[in-house]
Design an enzyme around this catalytic site. Structure first.
Site, short mmCIF file in Angstrom:
data_model
loop_
_atom_site.label_atom_id
_atom_site.label_comp_id
_atom_site.label_asym_id
_atom_site.label_seq_id
_atom_site.Cartn_x
_atom_site.Cartn_y
_atom_site.Cartn_z
N VAL A 64 65.82 29.91 112.93
CA VAL A 64 66.89 29.49 113.85
C VAL A 64 68.16 30.33 113.71
CG1 VAL A 64 66.04 27.10 113.97
CG2 VAL A 64 67.80 27.69 112.28
N ASN A 90 66.48 19.99 113.84
CA ASN A 90 66.25 19.38 112.53
C ASN A 90 66.27 20.39 111.39
OD1 ASN A 90 64.74 17.38 110.56
ND2 ASN A 90 63.43 19.19 110.69
N SER A 144 73.77 13.72 108.77
CA SER A 144 73.62 13.28 107.38
C SER A 144 74.72 12.24 107.11
CB SER A 144 73.81 14.50 106.48
OG SER A 144 74.03 14.13 105.13
N TYR A 159 77.38 22.39 102.77
CA TYR A 159 76.47 21.41 103.37
C TYR A 159 77.28 20.32 104.09
CZ TYR A 159 72.47 18.32 104.04
OH TYR A 159 71.50 17.54 104.62
N ALA A 161 80.34 20.55 105.17
CA ALA A 161 81.00 21.15 106.34
C ALA A 161 80.00 21.33 107.48
CB ALA A 161 81.61 22.50 105.96
N SER A 162 78.78 21.77 107.15
CA SER A 162 77.79 22.00 108.21
C SER A 162 77.43 20.70 108.92
CB SER A 162 76.54 22.68 107.65
OG SER A 162 75.73 21.78 106.90
N LYS A 163 77.28 19.61 108.15
CA LYS A 163 76.85 18.36 108.77
C LYS A 163 78.00 17.67 109.51
CE LYS A 163 72.49 18.58 107.73
NZ LYS A 163 71.48 18.74 108.80
N ILE A 192 66.38 10.83 101.75
CA ILE A 192 65.01 10.72 102.25
C ILE A 192 64.11 11.60 101.37
CG2 ILE A 192 63.49 10.99 104.27
CD1 ILE A 192 65.86 9.10 104.82
P1 NAP Z 1 62.41 20.01 104.41
O1 NAP Z 1 61.29 19.12 104.05
O2 NAP Z 1 62.80 21.11 103.51
O3 NAP Z 1 62.10 20.59 105.87
C1 NAP Z 1 62.95 21.52 106.50
C2 NAP Z 1 62.12 22.53 107.25
O4 NAP Z 1 63.01 23.44 107.88
C3 NAP Z 1 61.22 23.35 106.31
O5 NAP Z 1 59.95 23.54 106.87
C4 NAP Z 1 61.98 24.66 106.22
O6 NAP Z 1 61.16 25.75 105.92
C5 NAP Z 1 62.54 24.75 107.62
N1 NAP Z 1 63.59 25.76 107.71
C6 NAP Z 1 64.44 26.18 106.73
N2 NAP Z 1 65.20 27.18 107.18
C7 NAP Z 1 64.84 27.41 108.46
C8 NAP Z 1 65.23 28.35 109.45
N3 NAP Z 1 66.17 29.27 109.18
N4 NAP Z 1 64.66 28.29 110.68
C9 NAP Z 1 63.69 27.39 110.93
N5 NAP Z 1 63.24 26.50 110.04
C10 NAP Z 1 63.81 26.51 108.81
O7 NAP Z 1 63.75 19.16 104.64
P2 NAP Z 1 64.01 17.71 105.26
O8 NAP Z 1 64.49 16.85 104.16
O9 NAP Z 1 62.89 17.26 106.12
O10 NAP Z 1 65.30 18.05 106.14
C11 NAP Z 1 65.28 18.10 107.56
C12 NAP Z 1 66.70 17.91 108.05
O11 NAP Z 1 67.19 16.64 107.62
C13 NAP Z 1 67.70 18.94 107.52
O12 NAP Z 1 68.61 19.27 108.54
C14 NAP Z 1 68.42 18.19 106.41
O13 NAP Z 1 69.72 18.68 106.18
C15 NAP Z 1 68.45 16.80 107.02
N6 NAP Z 1 68.67 15.73 106.04
C16 NAP Z 1 67.78 15.53 105.02
C17 NAP Z 1 68.02 14.51 104.12
C18 NAP Z 1 67.09 14.22 102.97
O14 NAP Z 1 67.47 13.43 102.10
N7 NAP Z 1 65.90 14.79 102.93
C19 NAP Z 1 69.16 13.72 104.27
C20 NAP Z 1 70.04 13.96 105.30
C21 NAP Z 1 69.78 14.98 106.20
P3 NAP Z 1 61.06 26.22 104.35
O15 NAP Z 1 60.49 25.07 103.62
O16 NAP Z 1 60.18 27.41 104.41
O17 NAP Z 1 62.49 26.53 103.94
#
Ligand code: NAP
Length: 255
Positions: A64, A90, A144, A159, A161-163, A192
């Site tokens: 992205v 996402n 988030s 992080y 700042a981004s969110k 999560i």
């Molecule tokens: P995750 O399991 O690591 O999944 C994120 C996916 O995004 C991975 O497949 C990752 O690939 C991919 N990705 C990373 N950089 C990318 C790029 N430049 N272009 C396209 N895809 C890319 O994380 P998740 O916990 O499901 O998180 C998903 C979203 O929820 C994120 O925005 C995160 O900030 C948000 N969030 C998560 C939590 C939590 O507690 N888990 C809480 C609040 C918000 P790689 O694995 O190869 O890097």
């Protein structure tokens, strides 16, 4: 009728965690889903699982952070899959270094996190904007609790700042696109359990405890906990909702 019948939904970062769960949930509700991920293999595997369960799914590699690639993939999706009506931004990364670490690390974290978590949301949205306006579509951005607050566990200022930025972008887009019938909302997940935090869960249970002690529901979330809010915001159930954020954080922000 299924909630997302006749929709084509694009989900970024759909090869893992929350994005994968949302893509599967959308497919179960009748959408044709397009899984995008920097990890092409993970996206392809997740799409295969959806297809094997009777859903309709395609996958494409996409980083992205590349505006050009976002435009190219949007064209490929239009040509090969059809008119996109739902976009879930996402894809995201997290790092846990504060501002006072080694300068190179702090700068690298800032650049990577802002490029993926915030500019990435801009890039993908911009690339699919024409299709979404034509379809009177829906955009769901993943924020988030850090769209509102920083946390006591180690986390980077980038992080947070981004969110915060993702929530601001959500409001700005909702205001601008409302007249086109495009609705733009966010989801604010709490803690999560996904591969994003796998290492910290395994190595430092005390950090998890800090989160859970602050969470009225007293448990960590699962990716599936985000699917209901994501369905709500993408479907006609939320027809008069725009510019909002649905918190799915076990109540974290109430205390
Ligand atoms: P995750 O399991 O690591 O999944 C994120 C996916 O995004 C991975 O497949 C990752 O690939 C991919 N990705 C990373 N950089 C990318 C790029 N430049 N272009 C396209 N895809 C890319 O994380 P998740 O916990 O499901 O998180 C998903 C979203 O929820 C994120 O925005 C995160 O900030 C948000 N969030 C998560 C939590 C939590 O507690 N888990 C809480 C609040 C918000 P790689 O694995 O190869 O890097």
């Amino acid at each position: 009728m299924a909630l997302l019948q006749n929709h084509i939904a694009v989900v970024t970062g759909a090869g893992s965690g929350i994005g994968q769960a949302i893509a599967s949930g959308y497919a179960r509700e009748g959408a044709k889903v397009v899984l995008l991920d920097v990890n092409a293999q993970a996206a392809a595997e997740a799409a295969r699982e959806i297809s094997q369960s009777g859903g309709k799914a395609e996958s494409f590699a996409l980083d992205v952070t590349s505006r050009e690639d976002c435009v190219a993939v949007a064209k490929q999706v239009a040509d090969k899959v059809g008119h996109v009506s739902i976009l879930v931004n996402n894809a995201g990364i997290a790092r846990r270094n504060g501002m006072l670490g080694a300068l190179e690390t702090v700068i690298e974290d800032w650049e990577d996190i802002i490029a993926i978590n915030l500019t990435g949301v801009f890039n993908v949205t911009h690339a699919f904007l024409g299709a979404l306006r034509a379809a009177k579509g829906r955009i769901v951005n993943i924020g988030s609790i850090q769209s509102f607050v920083h946390v006591r566990t180690p986390s980077s200022p980038a992080y947070t700042a981004s969110k915060h930025g993702v929530l601001g972008f959500t409001k700005a887009l909702a205001a601008e696109l409302g007249k086109d019938g495009v609705r733009v909302n966010a989801i604010g997940p709490g803690f999560i359990e996904t591969p994003l935090n796998e290492k910290v869960r395994a190595s430092d249970p005390s950090l998890v405890k800090i989160f859970l002690d602050h969470t009225p529901l007293g448990r960590a979330g699962k990716p599936e906990d985000i699917v209901g809010p994501a369905l709500f915001l993408a479907s006609d159930l939320s027809g008069y909702v725009t510019g909002s954020i649905v918190m799915a954080d076990g109540g974290y922000r109430t205390i």
